[in-house]
Enzyme design. Structure first.
Site, short mmCIF file in Angstrom:
data_model
loop_
_atom_site.label_atom_id
_atom_site.label_comp_id
_atom_site.label_asym_id
_atom_site.label_seq_id
_atom_site.Cartn_x
_atom_site.Cartn_y
_atom_site.Cartn_z
N MET A 118 4.23 -23.35 51.11
CA MET A 118 3.95 -22.53 52.29
C MET A 118 2.59 -21.85 52.11
SD MET A 118 6.71 -22.94 54.11
CE MET A 118 6.31 -21.72 55.36
N THR A 151 10.19 -21.44 42.14
CA THR A 151 10.26 -22.90 42.24
C THR A 151 9.57 -23.60 41.06
OG1 THR A 151 8.32 -22.77 43.64
CG2 THR A 151 10.44 -22.95 44.75
N ASN A 164 6.15 -10.90 42.89
CA ASN A 164 6.02 -12.35 42.84
C ASN A 164 4.91 -12.68 41.85
OD1 ASN A 164 5.45 -15.02 43.19
ND2 ASN A 164 5.48 -14.98 45.43
N LEU A 219 2.25 -18.65 50.86
CA LEU A 219 2.42 -17.21 51.06
C LEU A 219 1.91 -16.67 52.40
CD1 LEU A 219 1.47 -16.03 47.43
CD2 LEU A 219 3.77 -16.31 48.39
N CYS A 234 4.83 -17.68 42.13
CA CYS A 234 4.63 -18.74 43.11
C CYS A 234 3.72 -19.81 42.50
CB CYS A 234 3.99 -18.18 44.38
SG CYS A 234 3.68 -19.46 45.61
N SER A 254 7.19 -12.72 50.56
CA SER A 254 6.21 -12.00 49.74
C SER A 254 5.07 -11.49 50.61
CB SER A 254 5.65 -12.92 48.66
OG SER A 254 6.66 -13.23 47.72
N ILE A 282 14.81 -18.06 38.74
CA ILE A 282 13.42 -18.46 38.65
C ILE A 282 12.80 -18.68 40.02
CG2 ILE A 282 13.58 -19.63 36.41
CD1 ILE A 282 14.07 -22.27 37.91
N SER A 290 17.38 -21.95 49.27
CA SER A 290 17.42 -23.27 49.92
C SER A 290 18.77 -23.61 50.54
CB SER A 290 17.06 -24.36 48.91
OG SER A 290 15.77 -24.12 48.40
C1 FMN Z 1 10.36 -22.07 52.10
C2 FMN Z 1 10.35 -21.28 50.84
C3 FMN Z 1 9.52 -20.15 50.76
C4 FMN Z 1 9.49 -19.38 49.61
N1 FMN Z 1 8.69 -18.28 49.57
C5 FMN Z 1 8.72 -17.46 48.49
C6 FMN Z 1 7.98 -16.25 48.46
O1 FMN Z 1 7.30 -15.87 49.43
N2 FMN Z 1 8.03 -15.49 47.34
C7 FMN Z 1 8.79 -15.83 46.25
O2 FMN Z 1 8.80 -15.09 45.27
N3 FMN Z 1 9.53 -16.97 46.27
C8 FMN Z 1 9.51 -17.78 47.35
N4 FMN Z 1 10.28 -18.93 47.36
C9 FMN Z 1 11.10 -19.26 46.19
C10 FMN Z 1 12.54 -18.80 46.39
O3 FMN Z 1 12.61 -17.41 46.55
C11 FMN Z 1 13.42 -19.23 45.21
O4 FMN Z 1 12.89 -18.68 44.01
C12 FMN Z 1 13.50 -20.72 45.02
O5 FMN Z 1 13.55 -21.36 46.26
C13 FMN Z 1 14.69 -21.15 44.18
O6 FMN Z 1 15.90 -20.76 44.77
P1 FMN Z 1 16.79 -21.74 45.70
O7 FMN Z 1 16.95 -23.02 44.93
O8 FMN Z 1 18.08 -21.01 45.93
O9 FMN Z 1 16.01 -21.94 46.94
C14 FMN Z 1 10.30 -19.73 48.50
C15 FMN Z 1 11.13 -20.85 48.58
C16 FMN Z 1 11.17 -21.62 49.73
C17 FMN Z 1 12.06 -22.83 49.79
#
Ligand code: FMN
Ligand code: FAD
Ligand code: FES
Lengths: 295, 254
Positions: free
Chosen positions: A74, A189, A124, A76, A127, A49, A187, A262
């Site tokens: 993190m 997190t 986004n 952002l 977050c 993002s 979704i 992930s």
């Molecule tokens: C290390 C990390 C950084 C993330 N950074 C962002 C981000 O910058 N913007 C965003 O919309 N989601 C971010 N997410 C969320 C993921 O895009 C995703 O929605 C979430 O991890 C669920 O999917 P997953 O279970 O496949 O990881 C981040 C997730 C992780 C683990």
């Protein structure tokens, strides 16, 4: 197992090489890293993002890996407008830029930097651990609609990424649709925390963070299912996907495509691996699967 | 998969190695490959990557807030540790080590295991040469200082001149990037860059290959997971020696 007929995929106004997209914020900080994930079989990628100002993110620990999931705050981190240069080598590739801002105007400004340079933008609004950004706006349907509309006016396909940390995710989905979104991404997190008993304090530098990975898959499936009933634009499923079976299940709940984040932790080749199992020449057309579980 | 929450670790000994460098010894022994690193949690401050200098220690150079706080800890203090992470060195046959400053930390355990035949060590000044005594006991040690106060007056890379580099099967390198780039250049001129093993530094946030903050151009290699040690032939034509990224991802000179 149910398999899919291979072929080009179109989701929310964006052409993809297959149904599997890299989720925002995972390996999405540099162009070369995104290029690597594409070459390892992703059908499209979403960037880290990007916001209106450079941001260093939260103090560490920013991320811990647990049984069945990842907890991160993190905060952002991103280089802001410097990121435009990272996309130069990715011209013509299926890249969606994730953007964030603190107001509809900031969303429009940041998205404007990428007009004509990416296939689409993902807002986004979800977050869970960035004060004044992300879910701070995304939990309010009126702000979701206003931010979406401000960016949709630029004429680029807009995906809106939703937070599960609300009582009724469909209210936000409907608001995004009204604002002109081309797709919903569900979704982000799930707000969560861990405490180090040895230190007697929260593990994450930011105290709270977001849970991702296998443990949130059932929550993501439920959200996609609810959104499919309430909205008529495509939904992109995200949260805990790590196998071909998960992709099929997400599609039956109503997803047109899925994002994977992930799962790259234990397997960077997750896209190739899933695609290898997901597609077969005698598979079903995806249109027959999407939403078929709505009984 | 076992849980990787930081393990609470108690400092049992604090050794002032040089005016700016301190070794923290802890109460548990880690199984690791020399060159692997841990993420060190300084509660209330930050979490930073540190090479293991032995299975029971890290060796820290004070450069900012987190490292200043680490160097000021005393016996009995608690830190959190995740890891070890990354790949580590793989010395084969006759091995040369080239270290600058605190870059000697990940190479110490290679030397203590008897894997290093010749060790070239550099620092700004004599009092900053790290681990001299311990290295002298297990390797053929040659030193260089920028101010000439000990050993060769000049850069540690200069000590490679006149040596039969082709006689070494592995050349392990860790130090400031400009120093590593000079060594890389020498190895390339000799046509043996693939024998070099370079331990790189990039801004690390997750340490486990997920966040992308440590990725290198042009291939997107992750320093935390695909490295931190890379063979020289994988560093050609990329950002190595030219630029790195800060915590926000903006490019900065090395
Ligand atoms: C290390 C990390 C950084 C993330 N950074 C962002 C981000 O910058 N913007 C965003 O919309 N989601 C971010 N997410 C969320 C993921 O895009 C995703 O929605 C979430 O991890 C669920 O999917 P997953 O279970 O496949 O990881 C981040 C997730 C992780 C683990
Ligand atoms: C794989 C690896 C192994 C390392 N091993 C050692 C070691 O054995 N001994 C040692 O003294 N140092 C080591 N470092 C460097 C050490 O991580 C930084 O000196 C430390 O993070 C500085 O933190 P600070 O808060 O004191 O400094 P700050 O004031 O925050 O920053 C000073 C400089 O340190 C660097 N830095 C800060 N935070 C990080 C981070 N999270 N990741 C990478 N770099 C950072 C940046 O280049 C920055 O410009 C290693 C780094 C890496 C990547
Ligand atoms: S530090 Fe997160 S990918 Fe390397």
């Amino acid at each position: 197992m149910v398999s899919l007929l291979p072929g080009p995929v179109r989701a929310g106004g964006v052409d993809l090489k297959n149904h599997l997209i890299l989720a925002a914020g995972v390996l999405g900080t540099t162009g070369a890293s995104l290029q690597r994930v594409l070459s390892l079989g992703a059908g499209g990628v979403v960037t880290k993002s990007i916001g209106p100002f450079p941001n260093e993110g939260h103090a560490g620990p920013c991320l811990v890996v647990m049984e069945g999931g990842i907890l991160n705050a993190m905060g952002l981190p991103n280089p802001s407008s410097d990121f435009v240069d990272e996309l130069v080598p990715l011209q013509g590739e299926p890249v969606v830029v994730s953007v964030y801002g603190g107001s509809p105007e900031e969303f429009a400004t940041v998205a404007g930097w990428f007009a004509g340079k990416a296939r689409g933008v993902e807002l986004n609004l979800s977050c869970p651990h960035a004060a004044g950004y992300g879910a701070a706006l995304g939990a309010d349907p009126r702000l979701v609609e206003a931010c979406t509309r401000a960016v949709a006016d630029l004429g680029i396909p807009v995906w809106v990424k939703l937070t599960p940390n609300v009582t009724d995710i469909t209210a936000c989905g409907i608001a995004a649709e009204r604002g002109g979104a081309r797709a919903l991404v569900a979704i982000n997190t799930v707000k969560a925390m861990r405490i180090s008993t040895g230190m007697r304090r929260p593990v994450l530098g930011n105290r709270f963070g977001g849970l991702s990975g296998r443990s949130i898959f059932p929550i993501a499936v439920r959200c996609v299912y609810e959104l499919y009933e309430a909205c008529s634009i495509p939904i992109i499923g995200c949260g805990g996907v790590s196998s071909a079976g998960d992709v099929i299940e997400m599609m039956m709940a109503g997803a047109t495509a899925v994002q994977i984040g992930s799962a790259v932790h234990s397997d960077l080749r997750v896209f190739e691996r899933i695609a290898g199992e997901l597609y077969s020449p005698d598979g079903e057309p995806s249109a027959e699967l999407v939403g078929c579980a709505h009984v | 998969m076992s849980e990787l929450l930081p393990t609470v670790t108690v400092i049992t000994r604090v050794i002032r190695e040089t005016p700016g460098i301190t070794t923290l010894v802890f109460d548990r022994e880690m199984v690791f490959n020399p060159g692997q690193f841990v993420m060190v949690w300084v509660p209330g401050r930050d979490e930073v990557p540190m090479a293991l200098s032995t299975g029971t220690s890290i060796t820290v150079q004070e450069v900012g807030d987190a490292t200043r706080e680490l160097c000021a800890l005393s016996e009995g203090a608690k830190i959190g540790i995740r890891g070890p992470f990354g790949n580590g060195f793989s010395p084969r046959g006759r091995t040369l080590a080239v270290a600058g400053g605190v870059g000697a930390a990940p190479l110490l355990s290679c030397a203590l295991k008897g894997k290093v035949e010749t060790f070239l060590l550099g620092a700004r000044t004599a009092s900053e040469l790290l681990f001299c005594d311990r290295l002298e006991e297990c390797t053929e040690l040659a030193t260089a200082t920028d101010d000439g106060s000990a050993g060769h007056h000049g850069r540690v890379g200069d000590l490679m001149a006149g040596r039969d580099l082709h006689g070494y099967q592995s050349i392990l390198v860790c130090g400031p990037e400009r120093m590593m780039e000079a060594v890389f250049h020498t190895l390339r001129q000799e046509g043996i860059s693939a024998r070099g093993q370079f331990s790189l530094h990039r801004y690390m946030k997750c340490g486990v290959g997920v966040c992308g903050s440590c990725c290198m151009d042009p291939g997107g290699l992750r320093v935390c997971k695909d490295g931190p040690v890379f063979p020289g032939d994988r560093l050609n034509g990329g950002e190595f020696g030219k630029y790195a990224r800060d915590a926000s991802g903006r490019k900065k000179n090395v």
